[in-house]
Design a protein around this motif. Structure first.
Motif, PDB file in Angstrom:
ATOM      1  N   ALA A   1      -3.711   6.250  -2.859  1.00 13.88           N
ATOM      2  CA  ALA A   1      -4.963   5.697  -2.356  1.00 13.88           C
ATOM      3  C   ALA A   1      -4.778   4.384  -1.616  1.00 13.88           C
ATOM      4  CB  ALA A   1      -5.935   5.496  -3.519  1.00 13.88           C
ATOM      5  N   GLY A   2      -3.610   3.771  -1.690  1.00 17.46           N
ATOM      6  CA  GLY A   2      -3.409   2.469  -1.072  1.00 17.46           C
ATOM      7  C   GLY A   2      -2.590   2.549   0.194  1.00 17.46           C
ATOM      8  N   ASN A   3      -2.207   1.392   0.683  1.00 16.23           N
ATOM      9  CA  ASN A   3      -1.365   1.302   1.873  1.00 16.23           C
ATOM     10  C   ASN A   3       0.060   1.696   1.537  1.00 16.23           C
ATOM     11  OD1 ASN A   3      -3.485   0.396   3.379  1.00 16.23           O
ATOM     12  ND2 ASN A   3      -3.014  -1.736   3.067  1.00 16.23           N
ATOM     13  N   GLY A   4       0.802   2.094   2.528  1.00 19.70           N
ATOM     14  CA  GLY A   4       2.220   2.354   2.359  1.00 19.70           C
ATOM     15  C   GLY A   4       2.592   3.798   2.143  1.00 19.70           C
ATOM     16  N   ILE A   5       1.663   4.655   1.766  1.00 17.74           N
ATOM     17  CA  ILE A   5       1.997   6.056   1.473  1.00 17.74           C
ATOM     18  C   ILE A   5       2.518   6.764   2.718  1.00 17.74           C
ATOM     19  CG2 ILE A   5      -0.349   6.943   1.864  1.00 17.74           C
ATOM     20  CD1 ILE A   5       2.075   8.199  -0.816  1.00 17.74           C
TER      21      ILE A   5
ATOM     22  N   ASP B   1       4.666   2.224   9.521  1.00 21.19           N
ATOM     23  CA  ASP B   1       5.813   1.493   9.003  1.00 21.19           C
ATOM     24  C   ASP B   1       5.355   0.151   8.437  1.00 21.19           C
ATOM     25  OD1 ASP B   1       8.529   0.989   8.441  1.00 21.19           O
ATOM     26  OD2 ASP B   1       8.771  -0.082  10.329  1.00 21.19           O
ATOM     27  N   SER B   2       5.778  -0.145   7.230  1.00 19.01           N
ATOM     28  CA  SER B   2       5.498  -1.437   6.578  1.00 19.01           C
ATOM     29  C   SER B   2       4.012  -1.770   6.547  1.00 19.01           C
ATOM     30  CB  SER B   2       6.272  -2.556   7.273  1.00 19.01           C
ATOM     31  OG  SER B   2       7.651  -2.299   7.244  1.00 19.01           O
ATOM     32  N   GLY B   3       3.166  -0.767   6.291  1.00 19.39           N
ATOM     33  CA  GLY B   3       1.728  -0.995   6.199  1.00 19.39           C
ATOM     34  C   GLY B   3       1.025  -1.142   7.533  1.00 19.39           C
TER      35      GLY B   3
ATOM     36  N   ALA C   1      -2.873  -2.952  10.901  1.00 20.40           N
ATOM     37  CA  ALA C   1      -2.674  -2.632   9.485  1.00 20.40           C
ATOM     38  C   ALA C   1      -3.506  -1.391   9.173  1.00 20.40           C
ATOM     39  CB  ALA C   1      -3.118  -3.801   8.614  1.00 20.40           C
ATOM     40  N   TYR C   2      -2.988  -0.530   8.308  1.00 15.33           N
ATOM     41  CA  TYR C   2      -3.740   0.673   7.966  1.00 15.33           C
ATOM     42  C   TYR C   2      -4.035   0.711   6.480  1.00 15.33           C
ATOM     43  CZ  TYR C   2       0.380   3.146   6.053  1.00 15.33           C
ATOM     44  OH  TYR C   2       1.457   3.534   5.301  1.00 15.33           O
ATOM     45  N   SER C   3      -5.059   1.478   6.136  1.00 19.53           N
ATOM     46  CA  SER C   3      -5.396   1.697   4.730  1.00 19.53           C
ATOM     47  C   SER C   3      -5.679   3.172   4.525  1.00 19.53           C
ATOM     48  CB  SER C   3      -6.601   0.850   4.316  1.00 19.53           C
ATOM     49  OG  SER C   3      -7.753   1.248   5.021  1.00 19.53           O
ATOM     50  N   VAL C   4      -5.431   3.643   3.323  1.00 16.18           N
ATOM     51  CA  VAL C   4      -5.673   5.033   2.964  1.00 16.18           C
ATOM     52  C   VAL C   4      -6.599   5.049   1.757  1.00 16.18           C
ATOM     53  CG1 VAL C   4      -4.634   7.226   2.246  1.00 16.18           C
ATOM     54  CG2 VAL C   4      -3.369   5.687   3.759  1.00 16.18           C
TER      55      VAL C   4
ATOM     56  N   ARG D   1      -8.159  10.886   1.427  1.00 15.88           N
ATOM     57  CA  ARG D   1      -7.436  11.488   2.552  1.00 15.88           C
ATOM     58  C   ARG D   1      -7.808  10.847   3.889  1.00 15.88           C
ATOM     59  NH1 ARG D   1      -9.027  17.285   1.772  1.00 15.88           N
ATOM     60  NH2 ARG D   1      -8.455  17.415   3.946  1.00 15.88           N
ATOM     61  N   ILE D   2      -8.571   9.748   3.876  1.00 21.11           N
ATOM     62  CA  ILE D   2      -8.985   9.076   5.102  1.00 21.11           C
ATOM     63  C   ILE D   2      -8.043   7.902   5.387  1.00 21.11           C
ATOM     64  CG2 ILE D   2     -10.833   7.833   6.292  1.00 21.11           C
ATOM     65  CD1 ILE D   2     -11.506  10.754   5.745  1.00 21.11           C
ATOM     66  N   VAL D   3      -7.477   7.904   6.584  1.00 23.71           N
ATOM     67  CA  VAL D   3      -6.613   6.818   7.046  1.00 23.71           C
ATOM     68  C   VAL D   3      -7.409   6.018   8.071  1.00 23.71           C
ATOM     69  CG1 VAL D   3      -4.443   6.219   8.176  1.00 23.71           C
ATOM     70  CG2 VAL D   3      -4.594   8.307   6.814  1.00 23.71           C
ATOM     71  N   SER D   4      -7.474   4.702   7.883  1.00 19.02           N
ATOM     72  CA  SER D   4      -8.206   3.833   8.807  1.00 19.02           C
ATOM     73  C   SER D   4      -7.280   2.753   9.341  1.00 19.02           C
ATOM     74  CB  SER D   4      -9.369   3.149   8.090  1.00 19.02           C
ATOM     75  OG  SER D   4     -10.244   4.100   7.543  1.00 19.02           O
ATOM     76  N   PHE D   5      -7.365   2.507  10.638  1.00 20.05           N
ATOM     77  CA  PHE D   5      -6.702   1.359  11.254  1.00 20.05           C
ATOM     78  C   PHE D   5      -7.384   1.067  12.570  1.00 20.05           C
ATOM     79  CE2 PHE D   5      -4.308   5.049  12.627  1.00 20.05           C
ATOM     80  CZ  PHE D   5      -4.123   4.859  13.983  1.00 20.05           C
ATOM     81  N   GLY D   6      -7.549  -0.222  12.860  1.00 22.91           N
ATOM     82  CA  GLY D   6      -8.267  -0.598  14.070  1.00 22.91           C
ATOM     83  C   GLY D   6      -9.631   0.066  14.093  1.00 22.91           C
ATOM     84  N   THR D   7      -9.952   0.736  15.195  1.00 21.32           N
ATOM     85  CA  THR D   7     -11.224   1.459  15.309  1.00 21.32           C
ATOM     86  C   THR D   7     -11.058   2.948  15.040  1.00 21.32           C
ATOM     87  OG1 THR D   7     -10.878   1.774  17.676  1.00 21.32           O
ATOM     88  CG2 THR D   7     -12.114  -0.188  17.015  1.00 21.32           C
ATOM     89  N   SER D   8      -9.877   3.355  14.583  1.00 21.89           N
ATOM     90  CA  SER D   8      -9.589   4.773  14.376  1.00 21.89           C
ATOM     91  C   SER D   8      -9.691   5.175  12.915  1.00 21.89           C
ATOM     92  CB  SER D   8      -8.179   5.106  14.873  1.00 21.89           C
ATOM     93  OG  SER D   8      -8.063   4.851  16.252  1.00 21.89           O
ATOM     94  N   LYS D   9     -10.183   6.382  12.682  1.00 26.16           N
ATOM     95  CA  LYS D   9     -10.193   6.983  11.354  1.00 26.16           C
ATOM     96  C   LYS D   9      -9.644   8.399  11.488  1.00 26.16           C
ATOM     97  CE  LYS D   9     -14.137   4.516   9.450  1.00 26.16           C
ATOM     98  NZ  LYS D   9     -13.615   3.853   8.288  1.00 26.16           N
ATOM     99  N   TYR D  10      -8.755   8.761  10.585  1.00 25.14           N
ATOM    100  CA  TYR D  10      -8.139  10.077  10.585  1.00 25.14           C
ATOM    101  C   TYR D  10      -8.273  10.686   9.200  1.00 25.14           C
ATOM    102  CZ  TYR D  10      -5.809   8.550  14.886  1.00 25.14           C
ATOM    103  OH  TYR D  10      -5.545   8.102  16.148  1.00 25.14           O
ATOM    104  N   VAL D  11      -8.208  12.012   9.121  1.00 27.01           N
ATOM    105  CA  VAL D  11      -8.185  12.687   7.831  1.00 27.01           C
ATOM    106  C   VAL D  11      -6.817  13.359   7.675  1.00 27.01           C
ATOM    107  CG1 VAL D  11      -9.257  14.833   8.694  1.00 27.01           C
ATOM    108  CG2 VAL D  11      -9.418  14.260   6.277  1.00 27.01           C
ATOM    109  N   LEU D  12      -6.232  13.231   6.496  1.00 29.54           N
ATOM    110  CA  LEU D  12      -4.926  13.813   6.202  1.00 29.54           C
ATOM    111  C   LEU D  12      -5.087  15.201   5.619  1.00 29.54           C
ATOM    112  CD1 LEU D  12      -3.394  10.731   4.405  1.00 29.54           C
ATOM    113  CD2 LEU D  12      -2.579  11.689   6.556  1.00 29.54           C
ATOM    114  N   SER D  13      -4.150  16.092   5.932  1.00 26.33           N
ATOM    115  CA  SER D  13      -4.120  17.366   5.234  1.00 26.33           C
ATOM    116  C   SER D  13      -3.661  17.101   3.804  1.00 26.33           C
ATOM    117  CB  SER D  13      -3.162  18.342   5.919  1.00 26.33           C
ATOM    118  OG  SER D  13      -1.839  17.851   5.869  1.00 26.33           O
TER     119      SER D  13
END
Length: 114
Positions: free
Chosen positions: A19-23, A53-55, A73-76, A79-91
Motif C-alpha cells: 500500500a505504500g511507496n516503493g513497491i 525508482d527510489s519512490g 514522487a509516487y504513491s500506491v 491498486r491505484i498509483v498516483s504521481f503528478g497529475t496522473s493516476k493509474y490502476v495496477l493489475s
C-alpha cells in the motif's frame, strides 16, 4: 504462540508495503506508439514508458520536441498509483498498469517490461 505472532506481524508488514511507496521501484511499464510523422514528429515507432525508482516515477510521454520526461514522487494505495497529475490502476499481478486519468491517453495499457 510467540512464533505465530511474529508470523502475523511479518504478514501485516508485507501487506502494508504494497500500500505504500516503493513497491514498484525497479519496474518499468511501456507501450509502443506508432507515429505517421505528423506535427514534426519522426515517423515510426517509439516507446511510451513509466519507470519507477527510489519512490519516484518517470513518465516519458511528453518527451517529443525535446521536452524532458516528467519526474514525480509516487504513491500506491491499493491498486491505484498516483504521481503528478496522473493516476493509474495496477493489475492484480503487477504485470500491467492501465491509465485511468492524467496526462496520458485514458484506457491505455502499459505492460511490464522484463
Amino acid at each position: 504462540m510467540k512464533k505465530m505472532m511474529i508470523t502475523i506481524g511479518a504478514l501485516l508488514i508485507s501487506a502494508s508495503a504494497f500500500a505504500g511507496n516503493g513497491i514498484l521501484d525497479g519496474k518499468s511499464y511501456c507501450r509502443t506508439i506508432v507515429s505517421d510523422g505528423s506535427f514534426g514528429q519522426p515517423a515510426g515507432e517509439r516507446q511510451h514508458c513509466v519507470s519507477f525508482d527510489s519512490g519516484v516515477a518517470m513518465d516519458n510521454a511528453n518527451t517529443s520536441f525535446g521536452n524532458p520526461p516528467e519526474y514525480s514522487a509516487y504513491s500506491v494505495k491499493g491498486r491505484i498509483v498516483s504521481f503528478g497529475t496522473s493516476k493509474y490502476v495496477l493489475s492484480k499481478d503487477l504485470s500491467d498498469i492501465v491509465t485511468i486519468s492524467g496526462s496520458a491517453v485514458e484506457g491505455t495499457v502499459l505492460t511490464l517490461q522484463k
